[in-house]
Design an enzyme around this catalytic site. Structure first.
Site, short mmCIF file in Angstrom:
data_model
loop_
_atom_site.label_atom_id
_atom_site.label_comp_id
_atom_site.label_asym_id
_atom_site.label_seq_id
_atom_site.Cartn_x
_atom_site.Cartn_y
_atom_site.Cartn_z
N GLY A 1 43.33 45.02 21.30
CA GLY A 1 44.77 44.77 21.28
C GLY A 1 45.07 43.29 21.37
N GLU B 1 38.24 43.02 22.40
CA GLU B 1 38.44 42.67 20.98
C GLU B 1 39.92 42.41 20.81
OE1 GLU B 1 39.89 42.91 17.49
OE2 GLU B 1 39.34 45.03 17.62
N LEU B 2 40.28 41.11 20.73
CA LEU B 2 41.67 40.71 20.82
C LEU B 2 42.20 40.18 19.48
CD1 LEU B 2 41.39 39.06 24.36
CD2 LEU B 2 41.79 41.45 23.75
N CYS C 1 43.68 43.40 12.58
CA CYS C 1 43.40 42.16 13.32
C CYS C 1 42.54 41.20 12.53
CB CYS C 1 42.76 42.49 14.67
SG CYS C 1 41.25 43.47 14.52
N GLU D 1 50.01 55.83 22.07
CA GLU D 1 51.09 56.81 21.99
C GLU D 1 51.71 56.89 20.60
OE1 GLU D 1 52.67 53.19 24.32
OE2 GLU D 1 50.82 54.36 24.13
N GLU E 1 50.20 35.38 14.67
CA GLU E 1 49.62 36.42 13.83
C GLU E 1 50.73 37.39 13.40
OE1 GLU E 1 46.02 39.74 14.02
OE2 GLU E 1 47.01 39.10 15.87
N TRP F 1 46.80 51.09 17.87
CA TRP F 1 47.30 52.12 16.97
C TRP F 1 46.91 51.90 15.52
CZ3 TRP F 1 50.02 49.37 13.53
CH2 TRP F 1 50.66 48.20 13.98
N LYS G 1 42.36 55.97 26.78
CA LYS G 1 43.81 56.03 26.72
C LYS G 1 44.20 55.93 25.25
CE LYS G 1 48.17 54.56 26.66
NZ LYS G 1 48.86 54.07 25.44
N ALA G 2 44.68 57.03 24.67
CA ALA G 2 45.06 57.03 23.26
C ALA G 2 46.38 56.29 23.08
CB ALA G 2 45.19 58.46 22.76
#
Length: 484
Positions: free
Chosen positions: A236, A258-259, A292, A186, A389, A159, A183-184
């Site tokens: 995420g 990409e974490l 991130c 929410e 983080e 998001w 998947k957008a």
């Protein structure tokens, strides 16, 4: 810049974009999209059903057969038109970013340009997906290396970059010739949906793109378990990324991950302290620290440590919290109450350990999900904020003595996404580029990701890259062919 009330009045209805058809309501269960500036509902999104997912998969399969046979030249026309249209509608898109995420207006406009640039880059680079000819051992032989799209892609975006992340995934996959089901998030659904609608307006064939909103677990399981999808791209947390990767690899589907990160910043004693601290605050508190690659763990050479920490705290104190539609605002809210609670927990742990907090340190006393820009000084390696983080407006400072000590601190955690080095000594900078374990090492600057550059992490921060030619190749297979 519109007023907040004007923006709310123009907030679009939310639906599912299935193979090019936009569908709303129709008896689906609904859930609220919250305005982080006030905590009130902006609107409701219909939750995707099993039938919605099945139809999206069928559309992706059919769309892939069309799109892969569309020439790279023609695909580029569509993608370039998307970029141009996004720029024409930059204020409409920025308005959605401010409403759904809370970003200040100028930051939202900058995000539109970055996202449009990704479509533009993918359009051009998709025309340059070169193979090669390998000299044959036989005089009349030809050895060819070809690049082909891997197939329909399942994509999951975070998001915190509601235009950039979907654009990076959609444009990269489609530039390579793949269809994609996105998947957008929410929390910010209309941002992704707006891009999808533009793509179809610009001539994208039906089926190439679907955008679903709803239950992340149900959607991810259905998409990854389907024999139609051939790859998954996710931005995420490390925990979720590992779960998705395990599920994908078990079925031999390519994961592009990409974490999370916890970016170290090495500040040596030969820098301009005031200028570096001021720029550091701008980078750290951009998007309220919900990035991130946000610079967070500041390791400062002892000779300038106190001056740097004080300058950073003063810069943090000068930031103005508020609504993104107000000119004076330089930092917006966090996305929801959970982020406020998570930040509060890290700060409370620092207090209990006796760490200094020269700036911020508490939630703002106003409606919405605001937390003061915070600096925690003298952080020890056992403090929670040194290991978790924050994904929020916290900068952490600690002193170091030698170059070797700084490198140990920078590499201490298993995450390795972004890192930063500030020194006027080119020898120090070159050593650090070699010695720091991270997917991105940024020296005497703060910008990590551009459309033309690869973006990805090492170790627990993921694998593969998005962006640049590497991002296109992530969505392609390599085929060897021999002719005689």
């Amino acid at each position: 810049m519109p007023t907040r009330s004007e923006a709310i009045a123009q907030y679009p209805e939310i639906g599912q974009l299935i193979g090019g058809q936009f569908e709303v309501g129709n008896g689906r269960s609904e859930a609220d999209v919250l305005d982080p500036t006030t905590g009130e509902a902006l609107g409701q999104y219909p939750i995707a059903t099993e039938e919605d997912i099945s139809r999206s998969l069928k559309a992706a399969e059919e769309g892939f057969h069309i799109w892969r046979k569309t020439s790279a030249f023609e695909r580029a026309k569509v993608l370039r038109k998307v970029a141009d249209t996004m720029r024409v509608r930059k204020e409409d898109l920025a308005r959605l970013v401010v409403l759904e995420l809370g970003k200040p207006w100028k930051e939202a406009l900058a995000e539109v340009e970055q996202a449009a640039g990704m479509w533009e880059w993918a359009a051009e680079e998709g025309r340059r997906a070169y193979g090669r000819i390998i000299p044959s051992r036989e005089q009349d032989g030809r050895q060819l290396v070809l690049r082909e799209p891997i197939g329909p892609i399942a994509a999951f975006g975070s998001w915190n970059a509601p235009l950039i992340t979907p654009s990076r995934k959609m444009a990269g996959a489609m530039g390579a010739g793949c269809s994609i089901i996105m998947k957008a998030s929410e929390e910010v659904p209309n941002c992704a949906l707006a891009i999808g609608k533009i793509a179809y307006e610009c001539g994208l064939p039906e089926g190439v793109l679907s955008i679903l909103v709803g239950d992340a677990v149900m959607i991810s399981e259905r998409l990854l378990d389907s024999p139609i999808t051939q790859g998954v791209t996710f931005t995420g947390s490390t925990r979720v990324g590992k779960l998705l990767s395990e599920r994908a690899v078990r079925q031999m589907k390519r994961p592009i991950m990409e974490l999370g990160g916890h970016a170290p910043v090495l500040v040596f004693d030969d820098v301009d302290v005031e200028a570096t601290a001021k720029a550091a605050a701008t980078a750290k508190f951009r998007n309220s620290g919900q990035v991130c690659i946000s610079p967070t763990r500041f390791f400062v050479q002892r000779g300038v440590y106190e001056d740097f920490t004080q300058a950073l705290a003063e810069a943090a104190d000068r930031l103005v919290l508020g609504c993104g539609f107000e000119d004076a605002t330089t930092m917006g809210p966090l996305i929801d109450s959970r982020r406020v609670n998570a930040i509060s927990e890290l700060v409370e742990d620092a207090r209990e350990r006796g760490l200094r907090i020269p700036a911020g340190g508490k939630a703002a006393q106003r409606e919405g999900y605001f937390y003061e820009p915070t600096v925690i000084a003298d952080a020890t390696t056992d403090a929670k904020v040194s290991n978790i983080e924050p994904f929020g407006p916290i900068a952490v400072t600690s002193p170091f003595d030698s170059y070797e000590d700084a490198i140990i601190l920078a590499n201490r955690l298993p995450v390795a996404l972004a890192s930063y080095v500030h020194s006027e000594n080119v020898h120090t900078v070159n050593r650090a580029i070699d010695d720091i374990q991270a997917g991105n090492v940024i020296c005497n600057a703060w910008r990590v990701s551009l459309p033309e550059t690869p973006f990805g992490g090492h170790k627990d921060s993921g694998f593969a890259s998005e962006g640049g030619i590497e991002g296109l190749q992530a969505f392609q297979n390599v085929k060897y062919a021999y002719m005689r």
